[in-house]
Motif scaffolding. Structure first.
Motif, mmCIF file in Angstrom:
data_model
loop_
_atom_site.group_PDB
_atom_site.id
_atom_site.type_symbol
_atom_site.label_atom_id
_atom_site.label_comp_id
_atom_site.label_asym_id
_atom_site.label_seq_id
_atom_site.Cartn_x
_atom_site.Cartn_y
_atom_site.Cartn_z
ATOM 1 N N ASN A 85 0.828 -1.242 0.118
ATOM 2 C CA ASN A 85 -0.080 -0.142 -0.066
ATOM 3 C C ASN A 85 0.922 1.384 0.012
ATOM 4 O O ASN A 85 0.615 2.301 0.678
ATOM 5 C CB ASN A 85 -1.043 -0.067 1.005
ATOM 6 C CG ASN A 85 -1.913 -1.342 1.226
ATOM 7 O OD1 ASN A 85 -2.215 -1.511 0.315
ATOM 8 N ND2 ASN A 85 -2.115 -1.931 2.370
ATOM 9 N N ALA A 86 1.877 1.101 -0.937
ATOM 10 C CA ALA A 86 2.791 2.267 -0.753
ATOM 11 C C ALA A 86 3.385 2.483 -2.242
ATOM 12 O O ALA A 86 3.365 1.397 -2.658
ATOM 13 C CB ALA A 86 4.117 2.095 0.181
ATOM 14 N N LYS A 87 4.016 3.620 -2.613
ATOM 15 C CA LYS A 87 4.680 3.973 -3.926
ATOM 16 C C LYS A 87 5.988 3.475 -3.715
ATOM 17 O O LYS A 87 6.759 3.798 -2.959
ATOM 18 C CB LYS A 87 4.539 5.400 -4.035
ATOM 19 C CG LYS A 87 4.886 5.686 -5.518
ATOM 20 C CD LYS A 87 4.699 7.338 -5.777
ATOM 21 C CE LYS A 87 5.063 7.909 -7.397
ATOM 22 N NZ LYS A 87 4.514 8.904 -7.517
ATOM 23 N N LEU A 88 6.342 2.583 -4.625
ATOM 24 C CA LEU A 88 7.752 2.078 -4.747
ATOM 25 C C LEU A 88 8.718 3.137 -5.131
ATOM 26 O O LEU A 88 8.383 4.127 -5.909
ATOM 27 C CB LEU A 88 7.802 0.935 -5.997
ATOM 28 C CG LEU A 88 7.340 -0.516 -5.274
ATOM 29 C CD1 LEU A 88 7.121 -1.343 -6.409
ATOM 30 C CD2 LEU A 88 7.912 -0.866 -4.079
ATOM 31 N N PRO A 89 10.064 3.098 -4.869
ATOM 32 C CA PRO A 89 10.914 4.105 -5.275
ATOM 33 C C PRO A 89 11.170 4.120 -6.791
ATOM 34 O O PRO A 89 11.433 3.227 -7.418
ATOM 35 C CB PRO A 89 12.063 3.967 -4.549
ATOM 36 C CG PRO A 89 12.109 2.412 -4.094
ATOM 37 C CD PRO A 89 10.525 2.145 -4.032
ATOM 38 N N GLU A 90 11.271 5.392 -7.408
ATOM 39 C CA GLU A 90 11.893 5.169 -8.810
ATOM 40 C C GLU A 90 12.524 6.709 -9.003
ATOM 41 O O GLU A 90 12.100 7.656 -8.160
ATOM 42 C CB GLU A 90 10.626 5.065 -9.741
ATOM 43 C CG GLU A 90 9.426 5.834 -9.519
ATOM 44 C CD GLU A 90 8.550 5.553 -10.707
ATOM 45 O OE1 GLU A 90 8.975 5.016 -11.714
ATOM 46 O OE2 GLU A 90 7.281 5.258 -10.455
ATOM 47 N N TYR A 91 13.001 7.065 -10.137
ATOM 48 C CA TYR A 91 13.513 8.044 -10.677
ATOM 49 C C TYR A 91 14.619 8.598 -9.630
ATOM 50 O O TYR A 91 14.729 9.563 -8.874
ATOM 51 C CB TYR A 91 12.697 9.240 -10.647
ATOM 52 C CG TYR A 91 11.540 8.881 -11.735
ATOM 53 C CD1 TYR A 91 11.951 8.819 -13.116
ATOM 54 C CD2 TYR A 91 10.131 8.741 -11.268
ATOM 55 C CE1 TYR A 91 10.920 8.368 -14.374
ATOM 56 C CE2 TYR A 91 9.273 8.427 -12.289
ATOM 57 C CZ TYR A 91 9.579 8.224 -13.674
ATOM 58 O OH TYR A 91 8.764 7.749 -14.554
#
Length: 265
Positions: A85-91
């Motif tokens: 339920n969380a946004k994964l790391p990117e950029y």
């Protein structure tokens, strides 16, 4: 000059309190000591130094890893809640610095749990012969990593340099130097139910690596469409004098080639 990393760690976490802002930190010339906390890599992180050997992030403590990806709930990549339920790391971009754990007991210098669009450019990773310099890992709540690039990096002393037993897509390792790696320098050997696909290992140099194992690069049976091209190795590795092979591929769906493969060292 030597500085404690904690103040920079605080700024990085404060910058992440509003997810619409990117987290940018510039590290001037100097050595930055990590005492207890890991360096988090959340969404949109940009860490920039003044060059390899000029900006040095150094650890002297026992840590499982000193640089770890983080989701939007600020769970580290090692946490069971990571990606739930969380946004994964990117950029994420890290460039122009040295990360040194040669004076500490660290199992993995960099841990990239499931993440996307990650670039390490002109970064030196320095470890010991028990350090996995870069570990790519899945998490049970998230999908496979994708679009990870190591460009012009130096992998200096480690048990392995880049290691993954989980799924990765679009991994690129190019124009890097690998030196004094004890076991396989690059191990892409995913377990059952995992796969590594569409990967390029191009234009790298391997010096005095993998003397304890069969090959410098190992591609397991669950790899597909991995291209290994234009890489250079020690002369004895390519002329048949040594039993060490430049690479072993257990999959027929990969492409491996040696072009002017000797380092002349």
């Amino acid at each position: 000059c030597k500085q404690n990393f904690s103040s920079y760690d605080y700024k990085l976490n404060k910058a992440g309190e509003d997810s619409k802002y990117y987290r940018t930190l510039f590290f001037p010339y100097g050595t930055y000591l990590i005492t207890s906390n890991v360096i988090p890599l959340p969404y949109g992180t940009y860490l920039k130094g003044e060059g390899i050997g000029r900006t040095i992030i150094k650890s002297k403590d026992y840590l499982d890893a000193i640089m770890v990806t983080m989701d939007s709930n600020m769970n580290m990549g090692t946490a069971t809640e990571y990606g739930l339920n969380a946004k994964l790391p990117e950029y994420i971009t890290v460039e122009d610095l040295t990360i040194d754990v040669s004076d500490s007991i660290t199992s993995s210098l960099l841990l990239l749990a499931t993440c996307h669009n990650v670039l390490f450019k002109n970064v030196e990773f320095v470890g010991t012969n028990i350090t996995n310099l870069v570990k790519l890992a899945d998490n049970s709540h998230s999908s496979k990593s994708s679009h990870i690039v190591f460009d012009g990096c130096i992998f200096n002393t480690g048990e392995t340099a880049i290691n993954s037993i989980h799924s990765v897509e679009h991994l690129v390792v190019k124009n890097c130097l690998f030196r004094n790696i004890k076991n396989e320098s690059i191990v892409l050997n995913p377990n059952d139910n995992f796969e590594i696909i569409n990967t390029i290992i191009d234009g790298n140099m391997f010096i005095d690596c993998s003397t304890m194992v069969e090959s410098v690069i190992k591609l397991g049976k669950n790899t597909q469409y991995v291209s290994v091209i234009n890489n250079k190795f020690n002369k004895e590795v390519t002329n048949g004098v040594s039993e060490l092979k430049p690479y072993i591929s257990e999959s027929e769906l990969n492409y491996t080639d040696i072009l002017d493969a000797e380092t002349n060292n």
